[in-house]
Design an enzyme around this catalytic site. Structure first.
Site, mmCIF file in Angstrom:
data_model
loop_
_atom_site.group_PDB
_atom_site.id
_atom_site.type_symbol
_atom_site.label_atom_id
_atom_site.label_comp_id
_atom_site.label_asym_id
_atom_site.label_seq_id
_atom_site.Cartn_x
_atom_site.Cartn_y
_atom_site.Cartn_z
ATOM 1 N N ALA A 61 -4.143 -6.917 -22.187
ATOM 2 C CA ALA A 61 -2.780 -8.126 -22.571
ATOM 3 C C ALA A 61 -3.017 -8.776 -21.025
ATOM 4 O O ALA A 61 -2.534 -7.834 -20.161
ATOM 5 C CB ALA A 61 -1.749 -7.944 -23.119
ATOM 6 N N GLY A 101 -5.080 -3.299 -23.922
ATOM 7 C CA GLY A 101 -5.502 -4.367 -24.796
ATOM 8 C C GLY A 101 -6.688 -4.743 -25.155
ATOM 9 O O GLY A 101 -7.419 -4.581 -26.294
ATOM 10 N N GLU A 104 -8.024 -1.883 -27.044
ATOM 11 C CA GLU A 104 -7.693 -1.781 -28.223
ATOM 12 C C GLU A 104 -8.948 -2.688 -28.777
ATOM 13 O O GLU A 104 -9.202 -2.309 -29.749
ATOM 14 C CB GLU A 104 -6.045 -2.124 -28.428
ATOM 15 C CG GLU A 104 -4.953 -1.390 -27.843
ATOM 16 C CD GLU A 104 -4.096 -1.852 -27.972
ATOM 17 O OE1 GLU A 104 -3.317 -2.660 -27.173
ATOM 18 O OE2 GLU A 104 -3.038 -1.277 -28.927
ATOM 19 N N GLU A 124 -0.071 1.771 -21.326
ATOM 20 C CA GLU A 124 0.700 0.464 -21.700
ATOM 21 C C GLU A 124 2.137 1.376 -20.931
ATOM 22 O O GLU A 124 2.965 0.373 -21.130
ATOM 23 C CB GLU A 124 0.902 0.369 -23.019
ATOM 24 C CG GLU A 124 0.151 -0.985 -23.256
ATOM 25 C CD GLU A 124 -1.527 -0.552 -24.052
ATOM 26 O OE1 GLU A 124 -1.871 0.764 -23.642
ATOM 27 O OE2 GLU A 124 -2.454 -0.978 -24.801
HETATM 28 C C1 LIG Z 1 4.182 -7.152 -31.437
HETATM 29 C C2 LIG Z 1 3.470 -7.780 -29.350
HETATM 30 C C3 LIG Z 1 2.286 -7.207 -29.292
HETATM 31 C C4 LIG Z 1 1.894 -7.242 -28.273
HETATM 32 C C5 LIG Z 1 0.478 -6.329 -28.093
HETATM 33 C C6 LIG Z 1 0.115 -6.629 -26.811
HETATM 34 C C7 LIG Z 1 -0.850 -4.952 -26.338
HETATM 35 C C8 LIG Z 1 -0.942 -4.459 -24.603
HETATM 36 C C9 LIG Z 1 -1.064 -4.670 -24.181
HETATM 37 C C10 LIG Z 1 -1.497 -4.303 -22.994
HETATM 38 O O1 LIG Z 1 -2.657 -4.214 -22.710
HETATM 39 S S1 LIG Z 1 -0.361 -4.296 -21.637
HETATM 40 C C11 LIG Z 1 -2.014 -4.720 -20.324
HETATM 41 C C12 LIG Z 1 -2.209 -3.431 -20.174
HETATM 42 N N1 LIG Z 1 -3.208 -2.561 -18.880
HETATM 43 C C13 LIG Z 1 -2.713 -2.649 -17.747
HETATM 44 O O2 LIG Z 1 -1.237 -1.571 -17.436
HETATM 45 C C14 LIG Z 1 -3.898 -2.864 -16.954
HETATM 46 C C15 LIG Z 1 -2.493 -3.335 -15.474
HETATM 47 N N2 LIG Z 1 -4.218 -3.326 -14.142
HETATM 48 C C16 LIG Z 1 -4.400 -2.428 -13.715
HETATM 49 O O3 LIG Z 1 -4.076 -1.124 -12.965
HETATM 50 C C17 LIG Z 1 -4.946 -2.672 -12.048
HETATM 51 O O4 LIG Z 1 -4.857 -3.658 -12.005
HETATM 52 C C18 LIG Z 1 -6.660 -2.246 -12.865
HETATM 53 C C19 LIG Z 1 -7.527 -3.259 -13.581
HETATM 54 C C20 LIG Z 1 -7.454 -1.038 -12.682
HETATM 55 C C21 LIG Z 1 -7.700 -2.753 -10.764
HETATM 56 O O5 LIG Z 1 -7.383 -2.335 -10.711
HETATM 57 P P1 LIG Z 1 -7.671 -3.149 -8.884
HETATM 58 O O6 LIG Z 1 -6.495 -2.228 -7.926
HETATM 59 O O7 LIG Z 1 -8.557 -3.299 -8.868
HETATM 60 O O8 LIG Z 1 -6.728 -4.743 -8.137
HETATM 61 P P2 LIG Z 1 -5.740 -5.008 -9.019
HETATM 62 O O9 LIG Z 1 -4.873 -5.563 -7.702
HETATM 63 O O10 LIG Z 1 -4.288 -4.060 -9.301
HETATM 64 O O11 LIG Z 1 -5.240 -6.211 -9.386
HETATM 65 C C22 LIG Z 1 -6.398 -7.124 -9.638
HETATM 66 C C23 LIG Z 1 -5.003 -8.848 -10.158
HETATM 67 O O12 LIG Z 1 -4.744 -8.408 -11.144
HETATM 68 C C24 LIG Z 1 -3.390 -8.514 -11.757
HETATM 69 N N3 LIG Z 1 -3.485 -7.689 -12.720
HETATM 70 C C25 LIG Z 1 -4.207 -6.488 -12.977
HETATM 71 N N4 LIG Z 1 -3.775 -5.669 -14.356
HETATM 72 C C26 LIG Z 1 -3.053 -6.896 -14.978
HETATM 73 C C27 LIG Z 1 -3.219 -7.835 -16.707
HETATM 74 N N5 LIG Z 1 -3.049 -6.503 -16.835
HETATM 75 N N6 LIG Z 1 -2.097 -8.518 -16.653
HETATM 76 C C28 LIG Z 1 -2.169 -9.415 -15.378
HETATM 77 N N7 LIG Z 1 -2.039 -9.569 -14.357
HETATM 78 C C29 LIG Z 1 -2.622 -8.730 -14.332
HETATM 79 C C30 LIG Z 1 -2.375 -8.023 -11.003
HETATM 80 O O13 LIG Z 1 -1.792 -8.623 -10.324
HETATM 81 C C31 LIG Z 1 -3.758 -8.320 -9.653
HETATM 82 O O14 LIG Z 1 -2.711 -9.544 -8.979
HETATM 83 P P3 LIG Z 1 -2.641 -10.509 -7.536
HETATM 84 O O15 LIG Z 1 -1.306 -9.047 -6.906
HETATM 85 O O16 LIG Z 1 -3.948 -10.562 -7.256
HETATM 86 O O17 LIG Z 1 -2.750 -11.615 -8.164
#
Ligand SMILES: CCCCCCC/C=C/C(=O)SCCNC(=O)CCNC(=O)[C@H](O)C(C)(C)COP(=O)(O)OP(=O)(O)OC[C@H]1O[C@@H](n2cnc3c(N)ncnc32)[C@H](O)[C@@H]1OP(=O)(O)O
Length: 690
Positions: A61, A101, A104, A124
Site C-alpha cells: 500500500a 499489500g 497480499e 505492516e
Molecule cells: C481497512 C483498511 C485496509 C488497508 C489495507 C492495507 C494493507 C496493506 C498495507 C501495506 O501494504 S503497508 C506497506 C507495507 N510495505 C512496506 O512497509 C514496505 C516499505 N518499504 C520498504 O521497505 C523499502 O522502501 C523497500 C520497498 C524495500 C525499498 O527499499 P530501498 O532501500 O530500495 O528504497 P527506499 O529508500 O526505502 O524507498 C524508495 C522510495 O520509495 C518510498 N516508499 C517505499 N515504500 C513505500 C510505500 N509502501 N508507500 C509509499 N512510499 C514508499 C520511500 O519513502 C522512498 O521515497 P523517497 O524517500 O525516495 O521519496
C-alpha cells in the site's frame, strides 16, 4: 499505473507501474480494477499474469495515502477478492519486492512464482498496522498458523524455501499457542499494539470462516488506526528516509554534491568499536586495513573480527544467501605506512583528545593528500581533531553505535571546515554499510549522547528522591524503551561517564576542596554514579553496578539489596527525606528532560530538524518507534503542555538548569504550537550556529 499486454494471444500480462517501488496507490488500484475487468471479460484471454515494472512486483500500500481520503476509494481487499474469485487462472510473477499489500495481492492470485532474489513479506507491523487486505487470513491458510505468525507479527521476510518444505502444521492446542504468542509479543514489543492486533487477526483465521476473518481484520485495522501508533510509526519510517536528504547552510545538498568512491579503507584501533567497524566494512565488500599499536592487541583484534565475520556468515547462510565478506578482505598491520593508499580512514581508539590528535597528525603525513579522515569519537570536538591535519576539510566524525556491525545508526558529524564532498562521501558510506546516516553539527557529545545527559541526570535525582533503579527502569520500559536508564548504564559501563566527569573536574581529585557533595558550581549534582565506580561497580562487565549479575559480563540484571541499603544510607547522610514518586512523575521527569534538550539541539542548529533527532534516538537509544520519536512525542503531548510542566519543575528547582525551558519550545508555544513539520521553519528564524 497498470497496463496490459498480450502474450501468445491468450495470456494477458497486467503490469503495475508506479515508480519508485510500485506502491499500490489509489491510481494503481483503479488501474488494476480496469485492466483486470477487461482481461476477465475478454473471451480470448485464457489466463492472467500480474507483474510489476522495473523488476519490482510491489512494496505494498502507498503509506503516504493512509491519512488521506484516497484510502476510501477502491479497497485492495475488494480487488483481491475479485482476483481470487476469477474463473481464469491468475498468476503473480514476483520479482524484486512483494511486500505488505503487494504480497497480499499475490496471495489472492491462484499461483505465485518468484525469482530467487525477491523479497517477500508482510512488514505492516513495522509501521504500526496489520496486513488488512486479507494477509492475516490467507497466509495462515497457505503456510499454517505458527509460520504465519512468525511472518506477520515480526514483520519478517518469508523464507521462500520454507513454503515448499513445510506441510501445514496442525496444532491441537491452538488457543494456548495463540495466548502464549500474545504474552510473548506484549513482552517483546512493549506497548506496541500492531503485533497484538496481528495475532488476534490470525486467531480469527483459525476460529472463523474466511469472510468473518476478513471483517475482524478490518475492524482491528480501524481500531489500531485510532490508537495513533500507526501514524507515529509511519512518521518514523519516512523520517529514516528523509534524513538521507541532507542539506548544508551553504546550499550543498544530497542531490547536488557527488560523493567520492571508497574503494579501500582503514580502521585504527581494534577495541569493541573498531572490530565492529572493520566487520561492517568487510560485509560491504570494502577491502580494509586494520591497525593496532602492538602485536598482542592486533592478534586479539584479529580473532575477534574473525568471530564476528563467522557469525555474520552463519546468519546469511541461514537465510539461504552466500556470504561475501571473509577475513581475506581484511589486512591486519602495526605499520601506519601501509595506510598510504587508502581512500578513507576511520579512527576508533578510546576517547582521549591528545591520543586522537597524535593519530590524526600522523595520518595527515602518511595518507594520500585526498584521503578522508574520519573519527569515531562519541563526543569530542571534530574541529580540534581536524586542526592538526593538513586538510581539515577532509576530516569528519563518523560516530558508530555498538555493536557497530549490527546497530543501524551512524551520526555523521561535520566540523566547521568539513567540505561538502567529505559530507557526501561519509553519508554515502553510511548507505553502503546499510546504516541510517544522520548529518549533525559539531558540539560536545553531538546529538544522541548530548540528549542522554539531562535524562540520566533526572534518573539519578529520582534515586536521591526516593526511587530505586528497578522502579525507574520499569516505568521507562513500560513506556516502550528497550531498556531503562539504569540497565542501560550498566550495559554501557558506568566507568565511561565517570572518566569523562573526572576529566571535566566534576569528580575525583580536581574537585576544589570544600565543594558540597551534591553541588557543582552552585548547581545540583548527584555523586551517586561516581560512588559506585569508586568501589568498582562498573556495571554488567564487573558483575555489579546498579544491579547485580550472575557473573562479570552476565546478562541477567537482578535488583541488588546492597544498592537499596546504599541508597538508604546515602539519603540519611544527606538528610534527604525519601518521598514516593509515582510512575507518571518518573516518566514525566525523564522524558521531559530529553525533550527539552532536543529543543536546545534544534535551536543550536546541531540537528537540522526534529526528524533527525527522532531517527537518532529511535535507532541508537531504544526509543519506541511506535511513539514516533522524542520530538514527535512532544508534538503529540502539545508544546504548551511540555512548556508548562518544565516551567513548573524549573521554578521549583532552579538549581537544575537542564530543565529550564528551551527558547525554541517557548517560541513554538507562543506561536500556538504549530505541527511538527513546521518546526524547521521556526528554527530557521533563530541563529544557525553551524
Ligand atoms: C481497512 C483498511 C485496509 C488497508 C489495507 C492495507 C494493507 C496493506 C498495507 C501495506 O501494504 S503497508 C506497506 C507495507 N510495505 C512496506 O512497509 C514496505 C516499505 N518499504 C520498504 O521497505 C523499502 O522502501 C523497500 C520497498 C524495500 C525499498 O527499499 P530501498 O532501500 O530500495 O528504497 P527506499 O529508500 O526505502 O524507498 C524508495 C522510495 O520509495 C518510498 N516508499 C517505499 N515504500 C513505500 C510505500 N509502501 N508507500 C509509499 N512510499 C514508499 C520511500 O519513502 C522512498 O521515497 P523517497 O524517500 O525516495 O521519496
Amino acid at each position: 499505473m497498470a497496463a496490459t499486454r498480450r502474450l501468445s494471444h491468450s495470456v494477458a500480462v497486467i503490469t503495475i507501474n508506479n515508480p519508485p517501488v510500485n506502491a499500490l496507490s489509489s491510481s494503481v488500484r483503479h488501474g488494476l480494477v480496469k485492466e483486470f475487468g477487461e482481461a476477465s471479460k475478454d473471451p480470448s484471454v485464457k489466463a492472467i499474469v500480474l507483474s510489476g515494472a522495473s523488476g519490482k512486483f510491489s512494496a505494498g500500500a502507498d503509506i503516504r495515502e493512509f491519512s488521506t481520503s484516497a484510502m476510501k476509494t477502491v479497497s485492495l481487499e475488494d480487488i483481491n477478492a475479485t482476483i481470487e474469485a476469477s474463473r481464469k487462472p491468475v498468476v503473480a510473477a514476483i520479482e524484486g519486492v512483494a511486500l505488505g499489500g503487494g504480497l497480499e495481492l499475490a496471495l489472492a492470485c491462484h499461483y505465485r512464482v518468484a525469482n530467487a532474489q525477491s523479497r517477500v513479506g508482510l512488514p505492516e507491523v513495522l509501521i504500526g498496522i496489520l496486513p488488512a487486505a486479507g494477509g492475516t487470513q490467507r497466509l495462515p491458510r497457505l503456510i499454517g498458523v505458527p509460520a504465519a505468525l512468525d511472518v506477520i507479527v515480526r514483520g519478517r521476510d518469508l523464507d521462500k524455501r520454507r513454503l515448499s518444505i513445510n506441510h501445514v502444521p496442525s496444532n491441537p492446542n491452538m488457543e494456548y499457542f495463540l495466548d502464549t504468542a500474545v504474552e510473548k509479543a506484549k513482552k517483546q514489543f512493549r506497548g506496541a499494539q500492531a503485533p497484538i492486533a496481528c495475532i488476534e487477526a490470525v486467531r480469527a483465521s483459525v476460529q472463523k470462516p474466511y469472510h468473518h476473518g476478513i471483517e475482524k481484520e478490518r475492524q482491528l485495522f480501524l481500531s489500531l488506526w485510532a490508537t495513533g501508533q500507526p501514524q507515529a510509526q509511519q512518521y518514523a519510517f519516512f523520517s529514516e528516509r528523509n534524513v538521507g536528504k541532507w542539506t548544508h547552510p551553504s546550499g550543498g545538498r544530497w542531490d547536488n554534491v557527488k560523493p567520492k568512491p571508497v574503494r579501500t579503507a582503514a580502521v585504527i584501533g581494534l577495541g569493541t568499536m573498531g572490530r565492529g567497524i572493520v566487520t561492517s566494512l568487510a560485509k560491504a565488500n570494502i577491502p580494509v586495513i586494520a591497525l593496532e599499536q602492538d602485536a598482542q592487541q592486533l592478534e586479539t583484534g584479529k580473532k575477534a573480527v574473525n568471530a564476528l565475520l563467522e557469525r555474520e556468515a552463519e546468519k546469511l547462510v541461514k537465510q539461504g544467501l552466500t556470504p561475501a565478506a571473509t577475513l581475506a578482505s581484511v589486512c591486519f598491520t602495526l605499520d601506519f605506512a601501509e595506510l598510504s593508499a587508502v581512500d578513507l580512514v576511520i579512527e576508533a581508539v578510546y576517547e582521549n583528545m591528545k591520543l586522537k590528535k597524535e593519530i590524526f597528525s600522523k595520518l595527515s603525513s602518511v595518507c594520500k593528500p585526498d584521503a578522508f579522515l574520519c573519527t569515531n569519537t562519541s563526543g569530542l570536538d571534530i574541529d580540534e581533531i581536524a586542526s592538526v591535519t593538513n586538510h581539515p576539510d577532509l576530516v569528519i566524525g563518523t560516530h558508530f553505535f555498538s555493536p557497530a556491525n549490527i546497530m543501524r545508526l551512524l551520526e555523521v558529524v561535520r566540523g566547521h571546515q568539513t567540505s561538502l564532498t567529505t559530507i557526501a562521501t561519509a553519508m554515502n558510506l553510511g548507505k553502503i554499510l546499510g546504516k541510517v546516516a544522520v548529518l549533525v553539527g559539531n558540539c560536545p557529545l553531538f546529538v544522541g549522547n548530548r540528549l542522554l545527559g539531562p535524562y540520566l541526570e533526572q534518573a539519578n535525582y529520582l534515586l536521591e528522591d526516593g526511587c530505586y533503579p528497578e522502579d525507574v527502569d520499569k516505568v521507562l520500559e513500560d513506556f516502550g524503551f528497550a531498556m531503562g536508564p539504569f540497565r542501560m548504564m550498566d550495559l554501557a559501563g558506568l566507568d565511561v561517564g565517570w572518566r569523562s566527569r573526572m576529566e571535566k573536574g566534576l569528580t575525583g581529585n580536581k574537585v576544589p576542596p570544600g565543594t558540597p557533595a551534591r553541588q557543582r558550581q552552585g548547581y545540583r549534582y548527584s555523586p551517586l554514579p561516581d560512588m559506585l565506580c569508586e568501589i568498582g561497580r562498573y556495571g554488567q562487565k564487573a558483575g555489579k553496578g546498579w544491579y547485580q549479575y550472575e557473573k562479570p559480563g552476565g546478562r541477567f540484571a537482578q535488583p541488588d539489596p546492597w544498592v537499596k541499603d546504599f541508597l538508604q544510607k546515602y539519603r540519611e547522610t544527606h538528610q534527604i527525606r525519601p518521598r514516593p514518586v509515582n510512575p507518571e512523575l518518573i516518566l514525566e521527569r525523564c522524558l521531559y528532560a530529553l525533550i527539552n534538550e532536543g529543543f536546545r539541539v534544534l535551536e543550536d542548529g546541531i540537528a537540522s530538524g526534529p526528524e533527525d533527532i527522532d531517527v537518532i534516538y529511535n535507532n541508537g537509544y531504544g526509543f519506541p518507534k511506535h511513539r514516533g520519536g522524542i520530538m514527535y512525542h512532544a508534538s503529540t503531548l502539545g508544546v504548551a503542555k511540555v512548556l508548562d510542566v518544565l516551567d513548573t519543575y524549573y521554578r521549583e528547582n532552579p538549581d537544575v538548569p537542564s530543565m529550564k525551558p528551551a527558547f525554541l519550545l517557548k517560541k513554538l508555544a507562543a506561536v500556538g504550537g504549530p505541527p511538527l513539520k513546521e518546526w524547521r521553519t521556526q528554527v530557521g528564524s533563530l541563529v544557525n550556529k553551524l
